[in-house]
Design an enzyme around this catalytic site. Structure first.
Site, PDB file in Angstrom:
ATOM      1  N   HIS A 106      -5.040   7.005   5.102  1.00 23.17           N
ATOM      2  CA  HIS A 106      -5.534   7.974   4.122  1.00 23.17           C
ATOM      3  C   HIS A 106      -4.933   9.355   4.397  1.00 23.17           C
ATOM      4  CE1 HIS A 106      -8.678   9.818   1.502  1.00 23.17           C
ATOM      5  NE2 HIS A 106      -8.571  10.811   2.377  1.00 23.17           N
ATOM      6  N   GLU A 107      -4.912   9.752   5.668  1.00 25.78           N
ATOM      7  CA  GLU A 107      -4.376  11.071   6.007  1.00 25.78           C
ATOM      8  C   GLU A 107      -2.870  11.130   5.777  1.00 25.78           C
ATOM      9  OE1 GLU A 107      -6.352  13.426   6.332  1.00 25.78           O
ATOM     10  OE2 GLU A 107      -8.106  12.141   6.484  1.00 25.78           O
ATOM     11  N   HIS A 152      -2.183  11.738   2.180  1.00 28.60           N
ATOM     12  CA  HIS A 152      -2.289  13.140   1.757  1.00 28.60           C
ATOM     13  C   HIS A 152      -0.947  13.848   1.913  1.00 28.60           C
ATOM     14  CE1 HIS A 152      -6.444  13.703   0.715  1.00 28.60           C
ATOM     15  NE2 HIS A 152      -6.894  13.299   1.882  1.00 28.60           N
ATOM     16  N   GLU A 204      -8.445  12.781  -3.317  1.00 28.97           N
ATOM     17  CA  GLU A 204      -8.994  11.915  -2.272  1.00 28.97           C
ATOM     18  C   GLU A 204      -8.917  10.447  -2.691  1.00 28.97           C
ATOM     19  OE1 GLU A 204      -9.665  12.703   0.621  1.00 28.97           O
ATOM     20  OE2 GLU A 204      -9.777  14.879   0.502  1.00 28.97           O
TER      21      GLU A 204
END
Length: 271
Positions: free
Chosen positions: A135-136, A139, A193
């Site tokens: 997920h990071e 980003h 997100e």
């Protein structure tokens, strides 16, 4: 009236020209170039890591560091393959010794951090930790740092333009006013997100991690947020909604899993 009209037209032109598209096809505002965001993020990251090191807040446990580094390295190997432009990024991760903080974050250019509170309080499996780090990484790949910086600039310009157009006596925004305006952007932040979730679950699956872990991760997150949401959830979709969305993706993601784990890319460990 001519000056006011020209200012508004100029702002509108800038916003149109600066639009770009994210990896999922979403329109993004980019007044700050991704390259500029990477440069500025590196400065901020080095300052942050330096301060944490002086305070002895970086984890020294080799087993914990190796675990995070290896999982992140497998994800980065997939990221570089899928997004070649990230090949020359200075991929790095800081494991922050803070058992009370349930959080993780990423900056432009692959600069990341994860807190021990997130790993320990949720008792994360390797596959669940891969979902967090995926997920990071997502980003960074989706240029969300540059996008957020651009939103801040656009908000300030936009409110200033409106102030001039309406003959407001003071069109200069204070830092507090800017922060208040940015709070309005919460739905967009949640869109980003969700986008990171979608990219992240695919990265983890291609790296060999079970995508079902994305669902169990948010089941755990929902439990830990019972006494109030942790920092990691401050701008995120509700855990329940997230589970449903990710659960629907699991069958598709399982088809992307390789028969054996892939390579581990080099990821610098902040010290």
């Amino acid at each position: 009236m001519s000056i006011k009209r020209n200012l508004i037209l100029l702002l509108s032109a800038v916003l149109v020209i600066a639009c770009t598209t994210s990896p999922t096809g979403r329109s993004q505002l980019m007044l700050i170039s991704p390259k500029t965001a990477i440069v500025e993020s590196e400065k901020a990251y080095m300052n942050t890591v330096g301060a944490l090191s002086k305070e002895n807040k970086l984890v020294r446990d080799s087993a914990v560091n190796q675990r995070v580094q290896e999982i992140t390295g497998r994800l980065v190997a997939v990221a570089v393959k899928q997004y070649p432009e990230s090949k020359n990024w200075k991929w790095s991760v800081a494991v922050i010794d803070d058992p009370k903080t349930v959080n993780a974050w990423a900056m432009a250019g692959g600069r990341m951090a994860v807190y021990t509170g997130l790993i320990d309080q949720l008792n994360l499996t390797d596959a669940e930790l891969a979902q967090i780090m995926g997920h990071e990484i997502a980003h960074a790949l989706a240029n969300h740092t540059a996008e957020q910086m651009s939103v801040a600039i656009a908000t300030q310009l936009g409110v200033s333009a409106v102030g001039i157009a309406t003959d407001a006596s003071d069109s200069t925004l204070t830092a507090g006013a800017i922060a208040a305006q940015l709070a309005v952007q919460l739905p967009n932040s949640r869109t980003a997100e969700s986008e990171a979730d979608r990219i992240g679950i695919e990265l983890a699956a291609r790296a060999g991690y079970d995508p079902q872990a994305a669902v169990t991760l948010w089941q755990k997150m929902e439990k830990v947020s019972g006494n109030g949401p942790p920092q990691f959830l401050s701008t995120h979709p509700a855990p329940g909604n997230r589970q449903q969305t990710l659960r629907q993706l699991v069958p598709q993601m399982r088809q992307l899993q390789p028969p054996s784990p892939g390579p581990v890319a080099p990821v610098e460990l902040a010290r």
